[in-house]
Structures are given as C-alpha cells and as structure tokens.
Design an enzyme around this catalytic site. Structure first.
Site, PDB file in Angstrom:
ATOM      1  N   SER B 158      -3.838   6.246  -3.920  1.00 38.18           N
ATOM      2  CA  SER B 158      -2.610   5.581  -3.520  1.00 38.18           C
ATOM      3  C   SER B 158      -1.842   5.101  -4.749  1.00 38.18           C
ATOM      4  O   SER B 158      -1.544   5.897  -5.637  1.00 38.18           O
ATOM      5  CB  SER B 158      -2.958   4.423  -2.577  1.00 38.18           C
ATOM      6  OG  SER B 158      -1.831   3.960  -1.913  1.00 38.18           O
ATOM      7  N   ASP B 324      -3.126  11.855   6.428  1.00 33.96           N
ATOM      8  CA  ASP B 324      -2.427  10.806   5.676  1.00 33.96           C
ATOM      9  C   ASP B 324      -0.917  11.028   5.803  1.00 33.96           C
ATOM     10  O   ASP B 324      -0.379  11.993   5.279  1.00 33.96           O
ATOM     11  CB  ASP B 324      -2.855  10.880   4.201  1.00 33.96           C
ATOM     12  CG  ASP B 324      -2.241   9.789   3.352  1.00 33.96           C
ATOM     13  OD1 ASP B 324      -1.336   9.064   3.835  1.00 33.96           O
ATOM     14  OD2 ASP B 324      -2.663   9.641   2.189  1.00 33.96           O
ATOM     15  N   HIS B 357      -4.425   7.491   5.582  1.00 31.76           N
ATOM     16  CA  HIS B 357      -4.352   7.192   4.154  1.00 31.76           C
ATOM     17  C   HIS B 357      -5.625   6.499   3.651  1.00 31.76           C
ATOM     18  O   HIS B 357      -6.087   6.745   2.546  1.00 31.76           O
ATOM     19  CB  HIS B 357      -3.128   6.296   3.912  1.00 31.76           C
ATOM     20  CG  HIS B 357      -2.882   5.977   2.475  1.00 31.76           C
ATOM     21  ND1 HIS B 357      -2.671   6.954   1.526  1.00 31.76           N
ATOM     22  CD2 HIS B 357      -2.810   4.797   1.809  1.00 31.76           C
ATOM     23  CE1 HIS B 357      -2.478   6.380   0.345  1.00 31.76           C
ATOM     24  NE2 HIS B 357      -2.561   5.080   0.491  1.00 31.76           N
TER      25      HIS B 357
END
Lengths: 207, 390
Positions: B158, B324, B357
C-alpha cells in the site's frame, strides 16, 4: 533441474540462443527454459506467463517473470529490447497470432517460434477417415475444451512469415518422440511428417 | 522454502531492538527545512559485516515500526509477525530487518503530535506538509546513519509500496531488490476522494479544535473513528465482508427499528473505529493521507513513468491481489509496463484472493510462497546465506 531432462524442443531452442544474449520467453510456464538458458548460456532472460502458478514457480526459481498475456502485453515492450524472443507452443493459443508474431520481431532481433503442426499426416487422416476433430498426442484436447484456438500447419506458418516480411533462418520439424528433421521452406514432407514445427525467424528490415 | 507455522513467538527477543535517532537537516518538497527530526525504528536480526543483508520494511498509512513484536499501545502482535523469525520468510538469521515509523507518523518519529523544539508546543498544523519523497529521504538519512550503502531489499504494501517505488526511483544504486505490494505509482482520484472524506470527518469533529486538540486537552476521536470506518471498508472486498458478516444481526434476533448497531458489520466497523483512535493521532492521519494524495511518480518525471526508472539496476517483484479495488491490479500493471519499457528486471504476480486490499497483511499462502521465493532467489544472487548475520 538439469539440462538432461529438458524437453527436446526446448533443447533445440536453447541451441539456437546465443550465449550472453537478452532473451524474452513468452509463455514461459514455470521458467524451465529460462533457467536452463541462464545457467548454461549466461543469458539475461525475462518471461511472460499467463498462469499465477507458473509465474509463482518461476519467481521462486529467481527468474524475472511477469504475469501477462501475449495478446495484450507485448505492445508495452520497446522495440529491439531483446536479442531473441521465444514463443514456444503458445502461438496457437493466442487470439491474434499475426499481431503477436509481428510484435515478437519488433521487440526482438530474432524470434524462435514452435507450434503443433496441424498438417501432420495423422491429423489429416483422422479428419478424412472419421470426420471429427482429431485428438492426437500432440493435440490431446477435445475441440470444446482446447486452448488452441488458432491452429495452423507448417505451410500456413511459412506463408504468414512471408506476408509479414520475416525471413526464416532455420526450420526443423519434430515428431512427438523427439525425432528432429531440418527442412527448407516449401518442403512438403516436413508439413506431412512433423508433429511440431520450430522456426528461427529474423526481420528482413533488420539485416 | 517451507514456512513454519504461524506463531506469535516467532520473534527472537535477542535480536529485536527498539531505537530512536536524531537526524537532520532535511529539506522537504514544500521547501521547508526540518533542522532536526527524530526517527523511531525497530530492527530484527543482525547486520552482517559487509552490511549487505538489510531489508527495509516500509509500513502503510496506519501501520508502524512494530512489524513483529507486540504493539506498545494495543498489545496486539506486529502486523507482519507471522512472516518474521529465524527460518521464516523474513529470516532473521539471514537478514536484518529495519522498519522506521514514517516522518509525520505518531509512534515516536517526528510528526504533528510531537513537540516542536522551536516553540515548545506540539507541532499540530504548524507541522510542514510532507510527501512520500520526504518520508523516503528521511529513511535514507537513517540508512546513512546506520552505515548501509545498499539495502538488500526495500519492501512494503500500500503506502509502503509507494515508498518502495520512491526508493527505487530516487536511490537506485542503494536498492538491490524492490518489492512494491498492492501499490500504485500515483494515488487515483477515487482514493484521494476517500481520503478527503476521512479528513473532513476529523476536521468536522468540534474536539479537533482547528488542529490544536493537544493543547486544548481534547481528542477528536469521533471524527478519527469515522475516518477509520470509511477507510476500513476500502481495505476489504464485498466478498470478504459478505462472507464474514452477511446480513447477520448483532446479539439480537430482529432489527430494533432504531440506529443502534443492529448488523454485525456495523458493530465491527464501530469497533475498528474505536480501537484505532487509541493508537493513532488525528493530525498524523491528515498529514499522511495528504502525502499519499500528492504521490505521482510519473508527474515527477515529465509525465512518463518509465523515466522514473531509466537504466535501473534494481530487481523488482511487483505483487497485486485480484480483489483489491483500492489499489487494483491495473495500477501494478502500469508499474510493470514502465519497468518493461526500460528493460528492467521485473517479476509480477497477481495473487488470487478475495480478501481485498488487506490481503497483503493476511494469511495468503500463495503470496507468501512467491515472496519467499523471490527473496530467497535474490539473496542467493547477492551471496547472502542463512546465518550470515550470526
């Protein structure tokens, strides 16, 4: 993996690759050929593979392989980035083989392409005698579940190479048992006796 | 490589260390110069004599440096604890792991919650706006301080992945291998929009006090909790939410015709929000989300992402997850395409997962196997053997 267990067609391909060259293997599976080339020929290799399992296995071997699709991802590679681009037993599974072939010789100075030959006598006989889509050792799936959507013969491929202005540097036919027979373009026997065709191509414009 | 079973005891306490260091000066992208700043960081394992076995782990937006040991506030195991330990994916007998709380964070590194030495008061909104580039530049000063010329690997998911990309772009000679996971080379309009919702929630809380809540003795915990709740939804997938909660009711057999948390999913989100405020600073949340919003690696290089990686010697392994939708696979593909365009050594795998995610923080065996394989392959090339650090 030692070189002794490498498939006959992969070994032939490996013989055509120049030592220390830059190679892109399109549809590289678990990276068997790339690994062989890196170890035996000091090749700087990259791979593209559709399946996550294949990519994962190749990455675990320390190879630079990306998950991708010959039909959609070749356009992102710059021209002349590789000495040799390999497409082994994958052309017949692409949506747009003509475009893929053109990309191979844009990205690479040379391309090595192998595919199952739909002109082999057993396939012709099968279709003639039984009137059904042939299922052979080289093409062992039924018509409804085969990934091979663009099958061609050695003669078809030779014609397409001509249309694209590619020059055939070397050509051999192979049987399923691994018998190898070099041939010159236009040799009708190769199209009849070879279960696979293997070509080394170059771009006339590049020569 | 076979991974040992997950255990919260995986961390070897003999090699886990907590550090802080004063660094500076650092000229920020905004033009402001931070004369001195503190970096709080954790290390696991030992640096080898050649200083060639260091892995820098970059944490995500609300992550911190407690990768593997218990969090000092919540007591929960570290966010990647299952991957750290001798013989594990992050083999602490082979590598030294370094993870620093990012600049602007709130777990000991300089950020809006810390005291500005010039005024003697908490920075609050007088803290300069920082970028991912600033965060990485601060980390580079830490790596200088540790005497490490080249990191064996920089890895993160991320926002951590954004830092990985920034590292590879800004300091290519100092990174041997780079692993951006569930990341993007730029923050999308949709993601900026979600961040703005979170920031507005914080700033709408009267207890935020224009950012001066530390001086006022208040805490905008309601606003921060709402920000966290909204963000948390983006970390999951519809499938994962449905599997976990469906339309199940919370401790009741029928709806109450009111606005209590009738549904389990509501109760879960409220819990996520309320526990988050115990360990996170509201202003820090504003600053770090802003840093992510500003991230656009291509824009920093004439609008062409490939220019960020020209002639890069770095070996990349890019990872995305199928479900995601916050950092979807197409963002990772854009990175891969740029790397292909400069003929970089790049591997890319899209891991099949329905966990959204957050998959990069969860037990995803195929992801871990690929990661372990990549690290092992690169370490072998680099000549790093197990026990090298002993």
């Amino acid at each position: 993996m030692n070189s002794g267990t490498l498939r006959v067609d992969l070994k032939l391909i490996a013989d055509w690759v120049e030592p220390k060259s830059r190679v892109l293997d399109v549809g590289c599976g678990d990276g068997e050929l790339l690994r062989h080339l890196a170890h035996e020929k000091n090749v700087d290799g990259r791979g593209i593979e559709l399946s996550m399992a294949g990519v994962s296995a190749a990455v675990r071997r320390g190879l630079a392989v990306i998950q991708g699709d010959a039909d959609t991802d070749l356009k992102d590679y710059p021209s002349g980035a590789f000495d040799t681009v390999i497409l082994s037993q994958t052309l017949q599974a692409t949506r747009n083989p003509r475009e893929v072939l053109a990309h191979l010789l844009r990205i690479g100075r040379r391309a090595i392409v192998s595919f199952p030959n739909f002109g082999h006598w057993r396939i012709r006989l099968n279709l003639l005698a039984f009137g059904r889509m042939p299922v052979t050792a080289a093409l062992d799936a039924n018509w409804y579940d085969t990934p091979n959507i663009h099958l061609c013969t050695i003669r078809d491929f030779t014609a397409l190479a001509g249309e694209l202005g590619l020059s055939i540097e070397k050509a051999v036919s192979l049987t399923q048992e691994g018998r190898v027979r070099p041939f010159a373009p236009g040799d009708a026997w190769a199209n009849l006796l070879g279960e696979h065709g293997l070509f080394l191509l170059s771009n006339r414009a590049n020569r | 490589m076979v991974l040992p079973p997950i255990s919260s005891q995986a961390v070897d306490p003999r090699t886990s260390r907590c550090h802080t260091v004063e660094l500076g000066p650092l000229k920020l992208d905004s033009g402001v110069v931070l004369e001195r700043f503190t970096v709080a960081y954790q290390t696991y394992g030992r640096l080898n004599a050649a200083k060639s076995n260091a892995i820098l782990i970059c944490h995500a937006l609300t992550g911190d440096q407690y990768v593997a040991d218990a969090h000092p506030v919540t007591g929960k195991p570290g966010w990647w604890h299952m991957l750290v330990g001798p013989g594990n994916l992050f083999d602490t007998s082979r590598y030294q792991l370094i993870c620093a709380n990012i600049l602007g964070g709130c777990m000991g590194s300089t950020g809006p919650r810390e005291v500005n030495p010039a005024s003697g008061k908490p920075w609050g909104l007088s803290f300069p706006v920082i970028t991912v580039g600033d965060i990485v530049a601060a980390q580079a000063l830490l790596i200088d301080h540790l005497g490490i010329d080249q990191l064996f690997c920089v890895i993160g998911g991320s926002m951590g992945g954004m830092q990985v990309l920034e590292w590879a772009s800004s300091f290519p000679e100092r990174v041997y291998a780079a692993v951006p996971i569930a990341a993007a080379a730029r923050h999308s309009a949709q993601n900026i929009a979600f961040h703005e919702v979170g920031r507005q929630a914080i700033m709408a809380d009267p207890d935020w006090m224009g950012g001066d809540y530390l001086l006022a003795g208040t805490n905008p915990h309601r606003g921060l909790a709402v920000a966290r709740m909204a963000a948390h939804i983006t970390y999951l997938s519809e499938t994962a939410l449905h599997r976990k909660f469906g339309r199940k009711l919370q401790d009741r057999t029928q709806v109450t015709y009111g606005f209590e948390a009738d549904f389990q999913v509501e109760s879960y989100l409220r819990h996520q929000g309320s526990t988050f405020v115990d360990r996170f600073d509201a202003n820090s949340y504003l600053y770090i989300t802003r840093a992510m919003d500003y991230f656009d690696l291509a824009a920093q290089h004439g609008g062409v992402l490939a220019n960020a990686f020209k002639a890069t010697p770095v070996r990349f392994c890019v990872v995305s997850f199928t479900s995601d939708w916050l950092f979807p696979t197409r963002e990772s593909r854009a990175i891969v395409h740029a790397l292909n365009a400069v003929a970089a050594k790049v591997s890319f795998v899209e891991v099949e997962s329905d966990k959204g995610h957050d998959a990069f923080l969860l037990d995803e065996p195929e992801f871990h196997k690929t990661l372990a394989g990549f690290l092992d392959g690169q370490a072998t090339h680099r000549g790093l053997t197990a026990k090298a650090a002993e």
